[in-house]
Write an enzyme that holds these catalytic residues in place. Structure first.
Site, PDB file in Angstrom:
ATOM      1  N   GLU A  17     -16.048 -57.538 -63.367  1.00 56.11           N
ATOM      2  CA  GLU A  17     -16.682 -56.638 -62.395  1.00 56.11           C
ATOM      3  C   GLU A  17     -16.321 -55.172 -62.664  1.00 56.11           C
ATOM      4  OE1 GLU A  17     -14.775 -55.886 -58.678  1.00 56.11           O
ATOM      5  OE2 GLU A  17     -13.450 -57.598 -58.916  1.00 56.11           O
ATOM      6  N   LYS A 149      -7.960 -61.056 -51.576  1.00 51.77           N
ATOM      7  CA  LYS A 149      -7.325 -59.752 -51.396  1.00 51.77           C
ATOM      8  C   LYS A 149      -6.195 -59.846 -50.379  1.00 51.77           C
ATOM      9  CE  LYS A 149     -11.009 -57.265 -50.400  1.00 51.77           C
ATOM     10  NZ  LYS A 149     -11.935 -56.114 -50.268  1.00 51.77           N
TER      11      LYS A 149
HETATM   12  N1  PSU Z   1      -9.355 -57.065 -55.021  1.00 56.12           N
HETATM   13  C1  PSU Z   1      -8.603 -56.021 -55.364  1.00 56.12           C
HETATM   14  N2  PSU Z   1      -9.188 -54.809 -55.519  1.00 56.12           N
HETATM   15  C2  PSU Z   1     -10.529 -54.645 -55.319  1.00 56.12           C
HETATM   16  C3  PSU Z   1     -11.315 -55.768 -54.972  1.00 56.12           C
HETATM   17  C4  PSU Z   1     -10.686 -56.953 -54.833  1.00 56.12           C
HETATM   18  O1  PSU Z   1      -7.397 -56.132 -55.549  1.00 56.12           O
HETATM   19  O2  PSU Z   1     -11.008 -53.521 -55.465  1.00 56.12           O
HETATM   20  C5  PSU Z   1     -12.799 -55.606 -54.772  1.00 56.12           C
HETATM   21  C6  PSU Z   1     -13.588 -56.688 -55.511  1.00 56.12           C
HETATM   22  O3  PSU Z   1     -14.633 -56.058 -56.200  1.00 56.12           O
HETATM   23  C7  PSU Z   1     -14.137 -57.534 -54.389  1.00 56.12           C
HETATM   24  C8  PSU Z   1     -14.355 -56.500 -53.336  1.00 56.12           C
HETATM   25  O4  PSU Z   1     -15.325 -58.199 -54.744  1.00 56.12           O
HETATM   26  O5  PSU Z   1     -13.156 -55.744 -53.396  1.00 56.12           O
HETATM   27  C9  PSU Z   1     -14.617 -57.084 -51.971  1.00 56.12           C
HETATM   28  O6  PSU Z   1     -14.917 -56.039 -51.109  1.00 56.12           O
HETATM   29  P1  PSU Z   1     -15.427 -56.333 -49.608  1.00 56.12           P
HETATM   30  O7  PSU Z   1     -14.245 -56.995 -48.924  1.00 56.12           O
HETATM   31  O8  PSU Z   1     -15.748 -54.986 -49.045  1.00 56.12           O
HETATM   32  O9  PSU Z   1     -16.565 -57.263 -49.740  1.00 56.12           O
END
Ligand code: PSU
Ligand code: MN
Length: 286
Positions: A17, A149
């Site tokens: 990604e 996360k």
């Molecule tokens: N995990 C991390 N750093 C990030 C992300 C995940 O340690 O930047 C990113 C990934 O791209 C994941 C996104 O798909 O955060 C999810 O964001 P949201 O919770 O806003 O959907």
């Protein structure tokens, strides 16, 4: 969509990604992590496909100079945002979910990342559940991460993965890693001991018509004292009125700063190690 010739002809491909590159690390570091992840995939015997939106195209297999354009000005693209970024010629960094939407269109079966998005703490206020989960459930791709996360409600996310029918495989572990920490997470649905076993399990799941699978790989060096920092980062985010997609970048920057760089080093290492394992699973699947 523009797919590089190398990726088109490869037998084992691993999607990576660009949100991590643009928003997950301090300026400059993200690009380094992206390139190191690509090298790790190659070392494992697979071809990396870093995905993003650039100049009106979905690019599958960004070149090094293209990758360098992904800075904090990039739009963060979940699954619903990819088409708009193409039509509006925006610079677009795909999340796990956005990347999976492209994997589905391009037939890519493996992906490496840091942590999956999921259910935010305090649900339903705000009612924030990452589109990563629905995208994973509906795409036949294996995503290798170090769990979800760290700022999320991990038990709730784990329950929702069960509801959505997503197998959660522990790579040589019985519990889902907690991103920075290897210990204390909810139980996985099955433990696997090797890349070959993960590949075989994915194939069997797909033969049953199943969708995506999550492989949780524990970080090599477990940071077991980060939780209080995460809690204070989330309080600071609330005080500062940070919402939605801006929360993760804010919290990560807070942790990197307040831990004296320890979370940054750990984050970098686990992203690259996950890319390598995704490469090993992809190579084992052919
Ligand atoms: N995990 C991390 N750093 C990030 C992300 C995940 O340690 O930047 C990113 C990934 O791209 C994941 C996104 O798909 O955060 C999810 O964001 P949201 O919770 O806003 O959907
Ligand atoms: Mn969200």
């Amino acid at each position: 969509m523009r797919v590089s010739d190398e990726i088109r002809e490869a037998r084992a491909v691993v999607a990576l990604e660009t949100t991590l590159i643009a928003h997950g690390f301090p300026p400059g570091d993200g690009v380094e992590v992206g390139l190191a992840s690509e090298r790790a995939v190659r070392d494992a015997g697979a071809v990396p496909a870093t995905i993003g939106v650039l100049d009106g195209e979905v690019v599958v297999g960004l070149t090094e100079s293209e990758l360098e354009r992904f800075d904090a000005t990039a739009r963060k693209l979940g699954p619903r945002d990819v088409a708009a970024a193409v039509v509006q010629r925006a610079l677009g960094a795909t999340t796990v979910g956005g990347t999976l939407a492209v994997c589905r269109a391009a037939g890519i079966r493996f992906m490496g990342t840091g942590g999956l998005g999921g259910v935010h703490r305090g649900y339903p206020r705000p009612p924030d559940v990452s589109a990563d989960l629905q995208a994973l459930a509906s795409t036949q791709t294996v995503v290798v991460s170090s769990g979800v996360k760290s700022l999320l409600d991990v038990p709730a996310t784990s329950e929702l993965l069960e509801t959505l029918g997503v197998p959660v495989l522990g790579f040589r572990t019985d519990t889902l890693p907690l991103f920075y920490s290897a210990h204390g997470g909810p139980p996985v649905s099955a433990r696997v001991e090797s890349a070959g076993e993960a590949a075989a399990l994915a194939r069997a799941h797909w033969e049953l018509g199943g969708g995506g699978l999550l492989v949780g790989r524990p970080p090599k060096e477990s940071l077991d004292d980060v939780e209080p920092l995460i809690a204070s980062a989330l309080r600071a985010a609330e005080t500062d009125g940070i919402r939605g997609g801006a929360v993760t970048p804010y919290v990560l920057a807070y942790l990197h700063r307040e831990s004296g760089g320890r979370t940054l080093a750990a984050n970098r290492e686990l992203v690259v190690d996950n890319a390598r394992l995704a490469g090993e699973i992809a190579a084992a699947a052919v």
